[in-house]
Scaffold this motif. Structure first.
Motif, mmCIF file in Angstrom:
data_model
loop_
_atom_site.group_PDB
_atom_site.id
_atom_site.type_symbol
_atom_site.label_atom_id
_atom_site.label_comp_id
_atom_site.label_asym_id
_atom_site.label_seq_id
_atom_site.Cartn_x
_atom_site.Cartn_y
_atom_site.Cartn_z
ATOM 1 N N HIS A 152 0.805 -1.218 0.000
ATOM 2 C CA HIS A 152 0.000 0.000 0.000
ATOM 3 C C HIS A 152 0.836 1.265 0.000
ATOM 4 C CE1 HIS A 152 -2.671 -3.085 1.410
ATOM 5 N NE2 HIS A 152 -3.618 -2.381 0.808
ATOM 6 N N THR A 153 0.258 2.290 -0.600
ATOM 7 C CA THR A 153 0.840 3.630 -0.495
ATOM 8 C C THR A 153 -0.330 4.579 -0.465
ATOM 9 O OG1 THR A 153 2.879 3.035 -1.583
ATOM 10 C CG2 THR A 153 2.268 5.338 -1.687
ATOM 11 N N GLU A 154 -0.522 5.236 0.661
ATOM 12 C CA GLU A 154 -1.667 6.140 0.755
ATOM 13 C C GLU A 154 -1.418 7.275 1.738
ATOM 14 O OE1 GLU A 154 -4.190 2.759 1.317
ATOM 15 O OE2 GLU A 154 -4.479 3.164 3.436
ATOM 16 N N VAL A 156 -3.604 9.506 4.439
ATOM 17 C CA VAL A 156 -4.880 9.462 5.150
ATOM 18 C C VAL A 156 -4.981 10.711 6.017
ATOM 19 C CG1 VAL A 156 -6.247 8.141 6.813
ATOM 20 C CG2 VAL A 156 -4.794 6.936 5.186
ATOM 21 N N LYS A 166 -9.261 8.695 3.437
ATOM 22 C CA LYS A 166 -8.147 8.508 2.499
ATOM 23 C C LYS A 166 -8.183 9.651 1.487
ATOM 24 C CE LYS A 166 -7.433 4.227 0.911
ATOM 25 N NZ LYS A 166 -7.678 3.142 -0.064
ATOM 26 N N GLY A 168 -5.326 10.301 -0.689
ATOM 27 C CA GLY A 168 -4.423 10.017 -1.804
ATOM 28 C C GLY A 168 -3.992 8.575 -1.739
ATOM 29 N N GLU A 169 -3.724 7.995 -2.912
ATOM 30 C CA GLU A 169 -3.279 6.592 -2.913
ATOM 31 C C GLU A 169 -2.557 6.307 -4.217
ATOM 32 O OE1 GLU A 169 -6.613 3.884 -2.945
ATOM 33 O OE2 GLU A 169 -7.756 5.302 -4.147
ATOM 34 N N THR A 170 -1.880 5.176 -4.264
ATOM 35 C CA THR A 170 -1.203 4.845 -5.517
ATOM 36 C C THR A 170 -2.212 4.330 -6.524
ATOM 37 O OG1 THR A 170 0.566 3.629 -6.591
ATOM 38 C CG2 THR A 170 -0.571 2.504 -4.790
ATOM 39 N N ALA A 174 2.625 -0.081 -5.227
ATOM 40 C CA ALA A 174 2.945 0.560 -3.946
ATOM 41 C C ALA A 174 4.434 0.921 -3.941
ATOM 42 C CB ALA A 174 2.648 -0.402 -2.805
ATOM 43 N N ASP A 227 -2.461 11.652 -5.280
ATOM 44 C CA ASP A 227 -2.236 10.268 -5.699
ATOM 45 C C ASP A 227 -0.799 10.051 -6.173
ATOM 46 O OD1 ASP A 227 -4.828 9.534 -5.112
ATOM 47 O OD2 ASP A 227 -5.567 10.082 -7.102
ATOM 48 N N SER A 351 -10.378 -1.093 3.428
ATOM 49 C CA SER A 351 -9.845 0.251 3.240
ATOM 50 C C SER A 351 -9.963 1.043 4.525
ATOM 51 C CB SER A 351 -10.642 0.913 2.124
ATOM 52 O OG SER A 351 -10.125 2.169 1.860
ATOM 53 N N LYS A 355 -11.839 6.598 -0.222
ATOM 54 C CA LYS A 355 -11.677 7.900 -0.859
ATOM 55 C C LYS A 355 -12.955 8.329 -1.555
ATOM 56 C CE LYS A 355 -8.366 9.953 -3.827
ATOM 57 N NZ LYS A 355 -7.548 9.634 -4.965
#
Ligand code: KG4
Ligand code: ZN
Length: 355
Positions: A152-154, A156, A166, A168-170, A174, A227, A351, A355
């Motif tokens: 994961h890459t986010e 929060v 959330k 932003g996220e990839t 990740a 993101d 999650s 988002k």
């Protein structure tokens, strides 16, 4: 109260037992054991889900017995059981969930399903007061969490502690996955993060400069969103590595350039998020937060922009069951009802504040 926690979301089997009082932020670690499967997955260059399942199945009962023995407890002495229910690899998660359900049912112990990513956040905000005695600190809010791991890459947003949105996220890989895949293209073993970091350091120490022809992109650094996208970066390393004859020196320069690229993107997103959400605190968690270069870079941003920074101690940055125990403790302290044994299931895409 005494609580046993289980973590099997990826390639580490973890069991921890903690003791705490309902009205105190302090807790004692009675056992905290881990069996890593890294050596087994190395051959495949990444985590192989069914192999992870097999190893968890073999190791989990052993770790549960050893933890109880270490804590000098019988299973019937436990007041609660906690287990990672997601996110993670479904076959791996199910091993922990099934075992936790069985133990809870047979011994009539309340059961709590825990979000692994929330665990990574709290792993960074606990403080070890003395050996095996910790306290949960209270970061200033509003806060942001930057979660950078293998899966994961986010980013929060937390208006208050325990409330998640959330932001932003990839969109693809990740951050840790990109480290692992780039490492593979450069002939380095899984997990690639620590190896890339070490070689990048060598290059920096000898004052190496990235030549123009191997400069890598900084994906989405100028996009207006929070993101990320790391798959192009990974592919760029792959092509560049194919085009150039990689000797030790060039490999180190590649590692430095790759680490710089990931760091530049992370720094920019943290700056933007801090500004947009008027954050007083940044909490960084997940395996990639062990990276010294990234740690130093976010330290600088936070100092400059006046955000308090929480980083996990290195042994709390990668997966472990202690962080799962902490979340369950906080839930119990907040009078959260246990999960129903029948309904608890593994959720690989669970999650944290969609988002
Ligand atoms: O959080 P974690 O233990 O497992 C997941 O939940 O995914 O993260 C593992 C990831 C791997 O991709 C590994 O390469 C990366 O964390 N990692 C690092 C470093 N140490 C571990 N990445 C960059 N630099 C490091 N020093
Ligand atoms: Zn993790």
């Amino acid at each position: 109260m005494k609580l046993l926690a289980i973590e099997t979301s990826c390639d580490e089997t973890g069991v921890a037992i903690i003791e705490f009082k309902k009205e105190s932020d302090n807790f004692k670690v009675l056992a905290n054991l881990l069996i890593s499967q890294i050596d087994i997955h190395k051959e495949f260059g990444g985590v192989y889900p069914n192999l992870a399942k097999r190893e968890h199945t073999k190791n989990l009962p052993i770790l549960i017995d050893k933890s109880l023995e270490k804590a000098k407890l019988d299973i019937k002495d436990l007041d609660a059981i906690a287990v990672t229910m997601g996110p993670g690899l479904a076959p791996a998660l199910w091993v922990g969930v099934e075992e936790a359900k069985r133990l809870a049912k047979e011994n009539n112990i309340p059961l709590y399903g825990i979000n692994h990513m929330e665990g990574h956040i709290y792993a960074s905000i606990v403080e070890e007061k003395k050996k095996n005695e910790y306290t949960v600190t209270k970061p200033k809010v509003p806060a942001l969490a930057l979660l950078i791991s293998g899966g994961h890459t986010e980013i929060v947003f937390m208006p208050t502690l325990g409330k998640y949105q959330k932001v932003g996220e990839t969109l693809d890989d990740a951050a840790g996955e990109a480290f692992d895949k780039a490492a593979r293209s450069l002939g380095l073993e899984y997990p690639g993060g620590p190896k890339i970091s070490k070689l990048a350091d060598n290059a920096r120490k000898r004052g190496a400069v990235t030549p123009e022809n191997i400069r890598l992109p900084r994906p989405m650094i100028n996009s207006k969103t929070l993101d990320f996208s790391f798959s192009g970066l990974k592919t760029a390393v792959m092509y560049a590595a194919q085009k150039n004859e990689i000797n030790n020196e060039l490999r180190e320069v590649f590692c430095m350039e790759f680490e710089n690229a990931v760091t530049d993107v992370i720094v920019k997103k943290v700056e933007t998020a801090g500004f947009l959400y008027n954050a007083k605190t940044l909490i960084v968690g997940g395996g990639v937060s062990a990276n010294t270069h990234i740690r130093e870079a976010v330290e600088n941003v936070c100092k400059r922009d006046g955000m308090d920074l929480y980083l996990p101690k290195k042994d709390m940055s990668t997966d472990n069951a202690l962080m799962i125990a902490i979340i369950a403790m906080v839930k119990i302290q907040n009078n959260t009802e246990p999960d129903s044994n029948l309904n608890l299931s593994a959720q690989s895409n669970l999650s944290l504040g969609a988002k």
